[in-house]
Design a protein around this motif. Structure first.
Motif, PDB file in Angstrom:
ATOM      1  N   LEU A 167       0.825  -1.205   0.000  1.00 29.51           N
ATOM      2  CA  LEU A 167       0.000   0.000   0.000  1.00 29.51           C
ATOM      3  C   LEU A 167       0.865   1.264   0.000  1.00 29.51           C
ATOM      4  CD1 LEU A 167      -2.985   0.959   0.158  1.00 29.51           C
ATOM      5  CD2 LEU A 167      -2.700   1.011   2.636  1.00 29.51           C
ATOM      6  N   ILE A 168       1.890   1.278   0.849  1.00 30.95           N
ATOM      7  CA  ILE A 168       2.791   2.430   0.915  1.00 30.95           C
ATOM      8  C   ILE A 168       3.575   2.575  -0.381  1.00 30.95           C
ATOM      9  CG2 ILE A 168       4.824   3.367   2.098  1.00 30.95           C
ATOM     10  CD1 ILE A 168       3.779   1.980   4.642  1.00 30.95           C
ATOM     11  N   THR A 169       3.994   1.455  -0.962  1.00 29.90           N
ATOM     12  CA  THR A 169       4.732   1.508  -2.229  1.00 29.90           C
ATOM     13  C   THR A 169       3.868   2.084  -3.342  1.00 29.90           C
ATOM     14  OG1 THR A 169       6.076  -0.391  -1.568  1.00 29.90           O
ATOM     15  CG2 THR A 169       6.004   0.124  -3.910  1.00 29.90           C
ATOM     16  N   ALA A 170       2.598   1.672  -3.409  1.00 33.74           N
ATOM     17  CA  ALA A 170       1.678   2.218  -4.415  1.00 33.74           C
ATOM     18  C   ALA A 170       1.462   3.714  -4.190  1.00 33.74           C
ATOM     19  CB  ALA A 170       0.348   1.474  -4.367  1.00 33.74           C
ATOM     20  N   ALA A 171       1.298   4.120  -2.930  1.00 32.42           N
ATOM     21  CA  ALA A 171       1.127   5.545  -2.622  1.00 32.42           C
ATOM     22  C   ALA A 171       2.368   6.335  -2.996  1.00 32.42           C
ATOM     23  CB  ALA A 171       0.804   5.719  -1.140  1.00 32.42           C
ATOM     24  N   ASN A 172       3.532   5.745  -2.771  1.00 28.87           N
ATOM     25  CA  ASN A 172       4.792   6.407  -3.119  1.00 28.87           C
ATOM     26  C   ASN A 172       4.908   6.595  -4.625  1.00 28.87           C
ATOM     27  OD1 ASN A 172       7.183   7.609  -2.346  1.00 28.87           O
ATOM     28  ND2 ASN A 172       8.342   5.706  -2.424  1.00 28.87           N
ATOM     29  N   LEU A 173       4.474   5.608  -5.386  1.00 35.61           N
ATOM     30  CA  LEU A 173       4.499   5.709  -6.846  1.00 35.61           C
ATOM     31  C   LEU A 173       3.567   6.826  -7.326  1.00 35.61           C
ATOM     32  CD1 LEU A 173       5.344   4.638  -9.639  1.00 35.61           C
ATOM     33  CD2 LEU A 173       3.471   2.991  -9.460  1.00 35.61           C
ATOM     34  N   ILE A 174       2.359   6.869  -6.778  1.00 31.53           N
ATOM     35  CA  ILE A 174       1.408   7.922  -7.148  1.00 31.53           C
ATOM     36  C   ILE A 174       1.959   9.291  -6.764  1.00 31.53           C
ATOM     37  CG2 ILE A 174      -0.890   8.859  -6.663  1.00 31.53           C
ATOM     38  CD1 ILE A 174      -1.784   5.886  -6.313  1.00 31.53           C
ATOM     39  N   SER A 175       2.561   9.385  -5.574  1.00 28.23           N
ATOM     40  CA  SER A 175       3.146  10.649  -5.120  1.00 28.23           C
ATOM     41  C   SER A 175       4.254  11.115  -6.058  1.00 28.23           C
ATOM     42  CB  SER A 175       3.709  10.474  -3.706  1.00 28.23           C
ATOM     43  OG  SER A 175       4.529  11.559  -3.348  1.00 28.23           O
ATOM     44  N   ALA A 176       5.117  10.186  -6.478  1.00 29.42           N
ATOM     45  CA  ALA A 176       6.220  10.549  -7.384  1.00 29.42           C
ATOM     46  C   ALA A 176       5.685  11.072  -8.717  1.00 29.42           C
ATOM     47  CB  ALA A 176       7.127   9.349  -7.603  1.00 29.42           C
TER      48      ALA A 176
END
Length: 198
Positions: A167-176
């Motif tokens: 979940l955090i990895t997906a959020a990090n991708l969207i944030s980037a």
């Protein structure tokens, strides 16, 4: 292999599971802290900050693999290579702001900037790999304990941690993508280049 060596191997694999799970939880906590400051204090990550987040995520993948499939030298190599890359990015950022009178980039936490905490974290990860390779030396040659044969508590903790990490990895991708869009990241981002809102 006699019964006593098998029981020692199982105990060692249990210790390895818990230490890797704790390390993965620490990575998740670090990434969540970065998101907290990004969302609530509007501190957008610079390119070097993005690289440190990527390195944390890659190190987390190595820890996640150890939690899910058991300890492996390849998994520790993933953590070590990621920590080296992250230490390089955070060390570069420290050196950029080491001049007298330079207040640094972004806020501080307990008196240190996040990139300084990042550098400390990556050095700790390298030490973690060295210690774990010593602790796991007997287990690395033994058959690995898959998550399917682990205890019910271990399975639940692993599932929770792995789900949180994804979940955090997906959020990090969207944030980037929101910060950099699909091009080069701005050196000193002040606003999102791509928004879901007007």
């Amino acid at each position: 292999m006699d019964y006593s060596s098998r029981s020692q191997s199982a105990a060692g694999q249990g210790l390895s599971f818990w230490l890797n799970a704790l390390a993965l939880a620490a990575v998740c906590g670090s990434l969540l802290e970065a998101f907290y400051w990004q969302i609530f204090f509007n501190e957008l990550p610079c390119p070097l900050c993005q690289l440190q987040r990527v390195a944390l995520t890659l190190a987390g993948i190595g820890m996640m693999l150890n939690v899910r499939f058991g300890a492996s030298p390849v998994h520790y190599a993933i953590i070590l290579a990621s920590a080296l890359g992250g230490a390089t990015a955070s060390g570069r950022q420290i050196l950029l702001h080491i001049a007298p009178g330079d207040t640094g980039y972004g806020s501080t936490l307990f008196g240190l900037h996040f990139y300084t905490w990042g550098f400390i974290s990556f050095v700790v990860m390298m030490v973690f790999c060295a210690v774990m390779l010593c602790l796991d030396r007997n287990q690395l040659s033994a058959p690995r304990v898959q998550l399917s044969s682990a205890s019910r508590v271990n399975k639940r903790i692993a599932t929770l941690l792995i789900g949180l990490f994804f979940l955090i990895t997906a959020a990090n991708l969207i944030s980037a993508i929101m910060v950099c869009q699909f091009g080069s990241c701005p050196d000193n981002p002040t606003q999102y280049l791509w928004k879901f809102w007007p």
